[in-house]
Motif scaffolding. Structure first.
Motif, PDB file in Angstrom:
ATOM      1  N   TRP A  16       0.834  -1.205   0.000  1.00  0.00           N
ATOM      2  CA  TRP A  16       0.000   0.000   0.000  1.00  0.00           C
ATOM      3  C   TRP A  16       0.871   1.258   0.000  1.00  0.00           C
ATOM      4  O   TRP A  16       0.621   2.214  -0.728  1.00  0.00           O
ATOM      5  CB  TRP A  16      -0.932  -0.031   1.214  1.00  0.00           C
ATOM      6  CG  TRP A  16      -1.834   1.154   1.336  1.00  0.00           C
ATOM      7  CD1 TRP A  16      -2.779   1.576   0.463  1.00  0.00           C
ATOM      8  CD2 TRP A  16      -1.857   2.070   2.427  1.00  0.00           C
ATOM      9  NE1 TRP A  16      -3.390   2.691   0.936  1.00  0.00           N
ATOM     10  CE2 TRP A  16      -2.851   3.020   2.142  1.00  0.00           C
ATOM     11  CE3 TRP A  16      -1.147   2.174   3.605  1.00  0.00           C
ATOM     12  CZ2 TRP A  16      -3.130   4.061   3.009  1.00  0.00           C
ATOM     13  CZ3 TRP A  16      -1.442   3.211   4.458  1.00  0.00           C
ATOM     14  CH2 TRP A  16      -2.425   4.141   4.163  1.00  0.00           C
ATOM     15  N   ILE A  18       3.978   1.506  -1.103  1.00  0.00           N
ATOM     16  CA  ILE A  18       4.656   1.629  -2.399  1.00  0.00           C
ATOM     17  C   ILE A  18       3.711   2.180  -3.458  1.00  0.00           C
ATOM     18  O   ILE A  18       4.082   3.043  -4.254  1.00  0.00           O
ATOM     19  CB  ILE A  18       5.245   0.264  -2.822  1.00  0.00           C
ATOM     20  CG1 ILE A  18       6.426  -0.097  -1.931  1.00  0.00           C
ATOM     21  CG2 ILE A  18       5.676   0.283  -4.291  1.00  0.00           C
ATOM     22  CD1 ILE A  18       6.964  -1.501  -2.157  1.00  0.00           C
ATOM     23  N   VAL A  19       2.469   1.706  -3.473  1.00  0.00           N
ATOM     24  CA  VAL A  19       1.496   2.179  -4.463  1.00  0.00           C
ATOM     25  C   VAL A  19       1.202   3.660  -4.259  1.00  0.00           C
ATOM     26  O   VAL A  19       1.159   4.430  -5.224  1.00  0.00           O
ATOM     27  CB  VAL A  19       0.203   1.330  -4.390  1.00  0.00           C
ATOM     28  CG1 VAL A  19      -0.918   1.966  -5.199  1.00  0.00           C
ATOM     29  CG2 VAL A  19       0.477  -0.084  -4.879  1.00  0.00           C
ATOM     30  N   ASN A  21       3.076   5.939  -2.834  1.00  0.00           N
ATOM     31  CA  ASN A  21       4.273   6.762  -2.998  1.00  0.00           C
ATOM     32  C   ASN A  21       5.167   6.209  -4.092  1.00  0.00           C
ATOM     33  O   ASN A  21       6.375   6.112  -3.930  1.00  0.00           O
ATOM     34  CB  ASN A  21       5.046   6.810  -1.669  1.00  0.00           C
ATOM     35  CG  ASN A  21       4.203   7.364  -0.553  1.00  0.00           C
ATOM     36  OD1 ASN A  21       3.671   8.443  -0.674  1.00  0.00           O
ATOM     37  ND2 ASN A  21       4.069   6.604   0.518  1.00  0.00           N
ATOM     38  N   TRP A  22       4.574   5.872  -5.238  1.00  0.00           N
ATOM     39  CA  TRP A  22       5.306   5.205  -6.296  1.00  0.00           C
ATOM     40  C   TRP A  22       6.514   6.009  -6.773  1.00  0.00           C
ATOM     41  O   TRP A  22       7.596   5.479  -6.955  1.00  0.00           O
ATOM     42  CB  TRP A  22       4.379   4.886  -7.458  1.00  0.00           C
ATOM     43  CG  TRP A  22       5.082   4.230  -8.601  1.00  0.00           C
ATOM     44  CD1 TRP A  22       5.309   4.749  -9.819  1.00  0.00           C
ATOM     45  CD2 TRP A  22       5.680   2.927  -8.601  1.00  0.00           C
ATOM     46  NE1 TRP A  22       5.998   3.859 -10.600  1.00  0.00           N
ATOM     47  CE2 TRP A  22       6.244   2.713  -9.872  1.00  0.00           C
ATOM     48  CE3 TRP A  22       5.795   1.915  -7.651  1.00  0.00           C
ATOM     49  CZ2 TRP A  22       6.911   1.551 -10.216  1.00  0.00           C
ATOM     50  CZ3 TRP A  22       6.458   0.748  -8.003  1.00  0.00           C
ATOM     51  CH2 TRP A  22       7.006   0.580  -9.260  1.00  0.00           C
ATOM     52  N   TYR A  23       6.342   7.310  -6.998  1.00  0.00           N
ATOM     53  CA  TYR A  23       7.439   8.107  -7.540  1.00  0.00           C
ATOM     54  C   TYR A  23       8.569   8.287  -6.519  1.00  0.00           C
ATOM     55  O   TYR A  23       9.737   8.289  -6.896  1.00  0.00           O
ATOM     56  CB  TYR A  23       6.918   9.459  -8.034  1.00  0.00           C
ATOM     57  CG  TYR A  23       6.013   9.297  -9.233  1.00  0.00           C
ATOM     58  CD1 TYR A  23       6.530   8.868 -10.450  1.00  0.00           C
ATOM     59  CD2 TYR A  23       4.651   9.518  -9.137  1.00  0.00           C
ATOM     60  CE1 TYR A  23       5.708   8.676 -11.547  1.00  0.00           C
ATOM     61  CE2 TYR A  23       3.830   9.338 -10.227  1.00  0.00           C
ATOM     62  CZ  TYR A  23       4.360   8.919 -11.434  1.00  0.00           C
ATOM     63  OH  TYR A  23       3.547   8.725 -12.507  1.00  0.00           O
ATOM     64  N   GLN A  24       8.226   8.409  -5.264  1.00  0.00           N
ATOM     65  CA  GLN A  24       9.266   8.467  -4.242  1.00  0.00           C
ATOM     66  C   GLN A  24       9.996   7.138  -4.142  1.00  0.00           C
ATOM     67  O   GLN A  24      11.203   7.089  -3.909  1.00  0.00           O
ATOM     68  CB  GLN A  24       8.672   8.849  -2.878  1.00  0.00           C
ATOM     69  CG  GLN A  24       8.217  10.273  -2.789  1.00  0.00           C
ATOM     70  CD  GLN A  24       6.796  10.463  -3.301  1.00  0.00           C
ATOM     71  OE1 GLN A  24       6.146   9.519  -3.723  1.00  0.00           O
ATOM     72  NE2 GLN A  24       6.326  11.697  -3.273  1.00  0.00           N
ATOM     73  N   PHE A  25       9.269   6.038  -4.323  1.00  0.00           N
ATOM     74  CA  PHE A  25       9.880   4.715  -4.313  1.00  0.00           C
ATOM     75  C   PHE A  25      10.868   4.568  -5.471  1.00  0.00           C
ATOM     76  O   PHE A  25      11.965   4.044  -5.301  1.00  0.00           O
ATOM     77  CB  PHE A  25       8.787   3.639  -4.397  1.00  0.00           C
ATOM     78  CG  PHE A  25       9.315   2.239  -4.442  1.00  0.00           C
ATOM     79  CD1 PHE A  25       9.875   1.656  -3.320  1.00  0.00           C
ATOM     80  CD2 PHE A  25       9.251   1.500  -5.617  1.00  0.00           C
ATOM     81  CE1 PHE A  25      10.366   0.361  -3.358  1.00  0.00           C
ATOM     82  CE2 PHE A  25       9.739   0.205  -5.659  1.00  0.00           C
ATOM     83  CZ  PHE A  25      10.294  -0.363  -4.530  1.00  0.00           C
ATOM     84  N   LEU A  26      10.488   5.058  -6.647  1.00  0.00           N
ATOM     85  CA  LEU A  26      11.404   5.005  -7.789  1.00  0.00           C
ATOM     86  C   LEU A  26      12.633   5.867  -7.543  1.00  0.00           C
ATOM     87  O   LEU A  26      13.748   5.491  -7.918  1.00  0.00           O
ATOM     88  CB  LEU A  26      10.691   5.452  -9.065  1.00  0.00           C
ATOM     89  CG  LEU A  26       9.686   4.463  -9.635  1.00  0.00           C
ATOM     90  CD1 LEU A  26       9.048   5.050 -10.899  1.00  0.00           C
ATOM     91  CD2 LEU A  26      10.321   3.134  -9.937  1.00  0.00           C
TER      92      LEU A  26
END
Length: 75
Positions: A16, A18-19, A21-26
């Motif tokens: 949840w 990661i989904v 905050n996808w761009y921060q994760f990348l």
């Protein structure tokens, strides 16, 4: 059973997060992958230097025939 439930909750919250905050994760991956490559490279280099220095210390003063005989014996 308690560990399984805690594990499933942690996995769910992690996915949840990661989904959402996808761009921060990348961005984090863009930093962590090169850092991991550098750290692994340094470790491999140090292991190679250590192995090279050990083999050169033990081979000093021995003839080529002695080293080849020992290598064929170890195989």
């Amino acid at each position: 059973m308690k560990h399984i439930i805690v594990g499933l909750v942690a996995i769910t919250l992690g996915i949840w997060g990661i989904v959402l905050n996808w761009y921060q994760f990348l961005d984090l991956l863009w930093v962590l992958v090169p850092m991991a490559a550098v750290i692994c490279g340094v470790i491999a280099l140090l292991a190679g230097i250590s192995n090279f220095s050990k083999s050169s210390d033990t081979d000093a003063g021995r003839s080529v025939e002695e080293r080849l005989a020992e290598e064929s014996f170890n195989e």
